[in-house]
Enzyme design. Structure first.
Site, PDB file in Angstrom:
ATOM      1  N   CYS A  11      73.287  54.655  16.036  1.00 58.75           N
ATOM      2  CA  CYS A  11      73.805  53.866  17.149  1.00 58.75           C
ATOM      3  C   CYS A  11      75.037  54.512  17.805  1.00 58.75           C
ATOM      4  CB  CYS A  11      74.043  52.435  16.699  1.00 58.75           C
ATOM      5  SG  CYS A  11      73.966  51.287  18.084  1.00 58.75           S
TER       6      CYS A  11
ATOM      7  N   ARG B 297      71.951  43.890  26.601  1.00 59.10           N
ATOM      8  CA  ARG B 297      71.994  44.449  25.251  1.00 59.10           C
ATOM      9  C   ARG B 297      70.622  44.341  24.613  1.00 59.10           C
ATOM     10  NH1 ARG B 297      76.839  45.892  23.801  1.00 59.10           N
ATOM     11  NH2 ARG B 297      76.320  46.199  21.626  1.00 59.10           N
TER      12      ARG B 297
ATOM     13  N   HIS C   6      70.033  49.974  12.558  1.00 56.86           N
ATOM     14  CA  HIS C   6      70.934  49.546  11.499  1.00 56.86           C
ATOM     15  C   HIS C   6      70.077  48.865  10.443  1.00 56.86           C
ATOM     16  CE1 HIS C   6      74.704  50.118  13.718  1.00 56.86           C
ATOM     17  NE2 HIS C   6      74.101  49.631  14.771  1.00 56.86           N
TER      18      HIS C   6
HETATM   19  N1  GLN Z   1      78.829  50.566  21.526  1.00 59.51           N
HETATM   20  C1  GLN Z   1      77.478  51.031  21.545  1.00 59.51           C
HETATM   21  C2  GLN Z   1      76.555  50.240  22.460  1.00 59.51           C
HETATM   22  O1  GLN Z   1      76.683  49.043  22.584  1.00 59.51           O
HETATM   23  C3  GLN Z   1      76.944  51.130  20.131  1.00 59.51           C
HETATM   24  C4  GLN Z   1      76.769  49.794  19.443  1.00 59.51           C
HETATM   25  C5  GLN Z   1      76.409  49.924  17.972  1.00 59.51           C
HETATM   26  O2  GLN Z   1      76.725  50.910  17.325  1.00 59.51           O
HETATM   27  N2  GLN Z   1      75.795  48.898  17.410  1.00 59.51           N
HETATM   28  O3  GLN Z   1      75.649  50.825  23.036  1.00 59.51           O
END
Ligand code: GLN
Length: 265
Positions: free
Chosen positions: A97, A131, A203
């Site tokens: 990520c 998101r 994750h």
């Molecule tokens: N900040 C990054 C995004 O939102 C990565 C988020 C994360 O590592 N879960 O794309």
């Protein structure tokens, strides 16, 4: 498999910044899966105020929200040469990520900030319209990079990110997204796969949820001449994987019915 002169050094980079959703678990799994096979291994934590050494066998970069990601980016850039040298010299890299985004050329955050990545992988990440959150299933690419063991079975994980990643034309994705978002750029892939490199949005953490992926990373450093690690039955992890695959396919079926109902009006 040739005997190693020293313990396998599993490097957990900036755990206080890049540790969303228990990404530390990736390091623990790698250390334990070595030890269970009688291979000496040690966990090396690189704190955020320390330079990243070139002496590690595996580099683990985890996920993080945009603020810690910004801090991590500076340190990674400052240690770019050490990371690139270690990788070229035989080390493996797992980047998840935010950590994945930072091994590319650049990460553009939703607030307009632009972070320079270390450029280990030819890719860029831009902000998406929303998101991507939820369970992900990925069918790994049938790539020669996996070595003698071939690709691991379907991967499961959890994603929560705003960035959308576009790979350079010569870069393979880690695999094809069966459920969830992954890179989210419309190409249908998740992550990136290269020599001794896995990048992913998964994750979970990803290695406890996918023990065969953990073993591929270990094989790259413990058996670099194409040898295979002895089998290690992982019934608990496998039953979790099977349960998560069931949940993801039930979710896909639900969204298919919902889409059909909406289409019918
Ligand atoms: N900040 C990054 C995004 O939102 C990565 C988020 C994360 O590592 N879960 O794309």
């Amino acid at each position: 498999m040739s005997a190693r002169a020293s313990a396998v050094r599993i490097g957990l980079v900036y755990p206080e910044l890049l540790g969303t959703y228990g990404d530390r678990g990736n390091a623990i799994v790698l250390v334990e899966r070595c030890r269970w096979r009688g291979i000496p291994a040690e966990l090396v934590e690189v704190r955020a105020d320390e330079p990243i050494p070139d002496s590690l066998d595996v580099y683990l970069f985890g996920g993080g929200e945009d603020d810690p990601q910004l801090m991590a980016a500076d340190g990674m850039l400052a240690s770019r040469e050490a990371i690139v040298r270690a990788h070229a010299g035989g080390a493996a890299v797992l980047a998840v990520c935010a950590g994945f985004q930072l091994v590319g050329h650049r990460y553009e955050a939703a607030d307009g900030a632009v972070l320079e990545g270390i450029g280990l992988i030819d890719m860029i990440t831009r902000p998406g319209p929303d998101r991507l959150i939820g369970e992900v299933v990925v069918e790994p690419s049938a790539s020669a990079y996996w070595g003698a063991s071939g690709p691991p079975p379907r991967l499961t994980g959890f994603e929560n990110h705003g960035g959308r990643t576009t790979l350079g034309s010569d870069v393979e994705p880690l695999g094809r997204v069966i459920a969830g978002g992954g890179n989210g750029d419309g190409a249908g892939g998740d992550g990136a796969l290269a020599e001794r490199f896995v990048g992913t949005y998964l994750h979970g953490p990803v290695l406890p949820r996918n023990p065969e992926l953990a073993d591929r990373l270990l094989e790259w450093v413990v058996a670099p001449t194409g040898g295979r690690l002895p089998e290690l039955p992982s019934p608990l992890e496998e039953s979790l994987r099977a349960e998560r695959l069931r949940v993801a396919s039930a979710g896909r079926l639900r969204s298919w019915y919902q889409a059909r109902r909406l289409a019918r009006g």
